[in-house]
Design a protein around this motif. Structure first.
Motif, PDB file in Angstrom:
ATOM      1  N   PRO A  51       0.802  -1.230   0.000  1.00 18.09           N
ATOM      2  CA  PRO A  51       0.000   0.000   0.000  1.00 18.09           C
ATOM      3  C   PRO A  51       0.833   1.277   0.000  1.00 18.09           C
ATOM      4  O   PRO A  51       0.352   2.329  -0.437  1.00 18.09           O
ATOM      5  CB  PRO A  51      -0.819  -0.126   1.292  1.00 18.09           C
ATOM      6  N   MET A  52       2.089   1.214   0.460  1.00 13.69           N
ATOM      7  CA  MET A  52       2.942   2.404   0.470  1.00 13.69           C
ATOM      8  C   MET A  52       3.435   2.773  -0.916  1.00 13.69           C
ATOM      9  O   MET A  52       3.961   3.875  -1.113  1.00 13.69           O
ATOM     10  CB  MET A  52       4.150   2.187   1.388  1.00 13.69           C
ATOM     11  N   PHE A  53       3.293   1.850  -1.894  1.00  8.53           N
ATOM     12  CA  PHE A  53       3.878   2.072  -3.211  1.00  8.53           C
ATOM     13  C   PHE A  53       2.844   2.068  -4.320  1.00  8.53           C
ATOM     14  O   PHE A  53       3.184   1.922  -5.492  1.00  8.53           O
ATOM     15  CB  PHE A  53       4.966   1.016  -3.469  1.00  8.53           C
ATOM     16  N   THR A  54       1.573   2.231  -3.977  1.00  9.90           N
ATOM     17  CA  THR A  54       0.563   2.383  -5.021  1.00  9.90           C
ATOM     18  C   THR A  54       0.770   3.718  -5.732  1.00  9.90           C
ATOM     19  O   THR A  54       1.362   4.651  -5.172  1.00  9.90           O
ATOM     20  CB  THR A  54      -0.848   2.338  -4.422  1.00  9.90           C
ATOM     21  N   THR A  82      15.039   1.552  -2.295  1.00 14.69           N
ATOM     22  CA  THR A  82      14.567   2.903  -2.611  1.00 14.69           C
ATOM     23  C   THR A  82      15.703   3.917  -2.769  1.00 14.69           C
ATOM     24  O   THR A  82      15.441   5.078  -3.084  1.00 14.69           O
ATOM     25  CB  THR A  82      13.598   3.402  -1.523  1.00 14.69           C
ATOM     26  N   THR A  83      16.932   3.504  -2.555  1.00 14.98           N
ATOM     27  CA  THR A  83      18.063   4.426  -2.728  1.00 14.98           C
ATOM     28  C   THR A  83      19.006   3.969  -3.837  1.00 14.98           C
ATOM     29  O   THR A  83      19.359   4.740  -4.729  1.00 14.98           O
ATOM     30  CB  THR A  83      18.864   4.586  -1.420  1.00 14.98           C
ATOM     31  N   MET A 125       9.135   0.480  -8.439  1.00 17.84           N
ATOM     32  CA  MET A 125       9.331   0.881  -9.832  1.00 17.84           C
ATOM     33  C   MET A 125       8.721   2.251 -10.116  1.00 17.84           C
ATOM     34  O   MET A 125       9.373   3.128 -10.687  1.00 17.84           O
ATOM     35  CB  MET A 125       8.716  -0.166 -10.769  1.00 17.84           C
ATOM     36  N   TYR A 126       7.486   2.474  -9.736  1.00 16.91           N
ATOM     37  CA  TYR A 126       6.809   3.738 -10.022  1.00 16.91           C
ATOM     38  C   TYR A 126       7.495   4.884  -9.280  1.00 16.91           C
ATOM     39  O   TYR A 126       7.704   5.965  -9.832  1.00 16.91           O
ATOM     40  CB  TYR A 126       5.339   3.636  -9.623  1.00 16.91           C
TER      41      TYR A 126
END
Length: 461
Positions: free
Chosen positions: A111-114, A268-269, A406-407
């Motif tokens: 849910p954090m990456f929608t 994420t980095t 990815m997004y």
């Protein structure tokens, strides 16, 4: 050369690439050796003879799709297999594992990456990136060269620590973890190249790996513990993990929260830092691409700060990023283990077999790409993308294990590239594209140093 088309594969027993053809080339240049094997085998499913270890090399896009998506339930990411065993010593079980632990971690973090959630973070990320880029004004005025890999690590840290970790991790601490990750990425290579070596057997890189993991834990474990007390008030990555519950209603233990925090920090980095570091030497070698980027950014952004509403119009910038990802994909090797027997294009796959899928190979094969070693963002015009097989370009993996971030990567990378190129022009100190250093991620063999010049001054000069 025309765009790639599906071609029939072999039938019966697979061809084996003998050790004598693999070993000398791998020792000289592992990345080039793997790409050359892909080109010689032309998408055929083959076995690599690495002594007692004989994985199948999967390079054709339709075979890649079969393993990563169509039959993903039969091809697991085994924690004790090729690549994952050495990496597991850092990340442990969790989002980078398999089975119930992986599915639970992914369900908690997804849910954090929608798209909706990530887009809500963009304005805060844009502000953090702009503030971080401001710090480059001083070396630009002084004409002092900068290590752009280090500077991009600082910019990415400022953005990601703010929007995903609620500033629980300071930028200096984040930089310590990123430096440790870089050492880890190189230290694991001997074990990836010799995957059958037992962990009890000392190998080059082991001590460096252990020291770097201690640094990661020294920084992140105390923050994981502190966050537990206030987790119900936060919506950052660490708070979300502490709030999560397993299928039977249990809270995650500290070890799993630690594992997923380390994994999400890296995911994420590292991607953005590495991919953007490659951008500068390629833009230097292709001034026509750089000029088109400058023109698009000037037209879309003008003299304003880069904001969320600009990103959808930065279409050529996205094409540049896709071409960088083609040449330097995130996970250059994606190993899987067959749970049960299978048949791929007439080739029987036995239970327990290791399947080595590699974006690095497929995305640089002559069979699927015209001039595969050249940098050409035009490959990603929409009509050319539609004409290609979906799995000719899969830099973030595919199927249920496709990278969650990815997004986020595309939005963050567009923000950073557009912010920097709207303000600066640059001069490389060492012209040319650096050699490829094979590590857990694909890194330049040498540092990329450049001098930044304010855009207005550069144009007047």
């Amino acid at each position: 050369m025309p765009e790639p088309t599906d071609t029939p594969g072999p039938t019966g027993r697979p061809r084996t690439v003998p050790l004598r053809q693999i070993l000398p080339a791998v020792l000289r240049d592992p990345a080039r050796a793997l790409i050359d094997i892909g080109n010689r085998t032309e998408g055929e499913l083959v076995r690599l003879n690495l002594g007692s270890f004989r994985p199948y090399l999967v390079t054709h896009p339709k075979h890649v799709q079969h393993v990563l998506r169509d039959r993903a339930d039969n091809y697991e990411r085994a924690g004790d297999g090729l690549f994952w065993r050495p990496v597991k010593r850092l990340f442990g079980e969790g989002i980078l594992g398999e089975g119930q632990i992986w599915s639970a971690s992914r369900r908690m973090l997804q849910p954090m990456f929608t798209a909706k959630r990530v887009e809500a973070l963009v304005d805060g990320m844009a502000d953090a990136i702009r503030d971080a880029v401001d710090e480059l004004d001083e070396p630009a005025r002084a004409g002092r060269p900068v290590d752009i890999g280090v500077e991009q690590a600082r910019i990415v840290s400022r953005a990601i620590m703010k929007v995903l970790f609620a500033d629980r991790i300071s930028v200096p601490d984040a930089m310590r973890v990123i430096e440790a990750q870089d050492r880890i990425a190189t230290a694991v290579i001997p074990r990836i190249i010799v995957p059958f070596a037992p962990l009890s057997l000392p190998m080059p890189g082991d001590r460096t790996f252990a020291r770097a993991v201690r640094i990661v834990d020294d920084v992140l474990v105390p923050i994981v513990r502190e966050t537990r007390e206030s987790a119900d008030q936060g919506d950052d990555v660490i708070s979300t993990l502490w709030q999560a519950r397993t299928d039977d209603g249990r809270q995650l233990d500290e070890r799993q929260v630690r594992n997923d925090t380390v994994a999400m920090f890296a995911a994420t980095t590292e991607t953005t830092i590495n991919v953007l570091t490659w951008a500068w030497p390629h833009l230097d070698q292709h001034p026509e691409v750089a000029e088109r980027l400058y023109a698009e950014i000037d037209e879309v952004v003008g003299g304003e700060p880069v904001r969320r509403e600009h990103l959808s119009r930065l279409t050529y910038t996205r094409m540049v990023l896709d071409e960088l990802l083609r040449l330097y994909p995130i996970g250059w090797i994606i190993p899987r283990r067959a749970v049960a027997g299978d048949v791929i294009d007439g080739v029987p796959i036995e239970p327990g077999a290791t399947m080595a899928v590699s974006p690095l190979i497929t995305q640089r094969m002559r069979q699927f790409w015209d001039r595969p070693d050249e940098f050409d963002p035009e490959r990603f015009r929409p009509e050319r993308v539609r004409a290609r097989h979906r799995y000719a370009h899969f830099p973030f993996g595919g199927g249920p294990h496709q990278c969650l971030g990815m997004y986020l990567f595309y939005l963050e990378a567009q923000l950073i590239l557009a912010t920097m190129l709207s303000r600066y022009r640059f001069r490389l100190h060492r012209p040319g594209v650096p050699g490829l250093r094979l590590a857990a991620a694909l890194r330049p063999r040498e540092r990329v140093e450049l001098t930044l010049v304010a855009a207005g001054r550069a144009e007047r000069a």
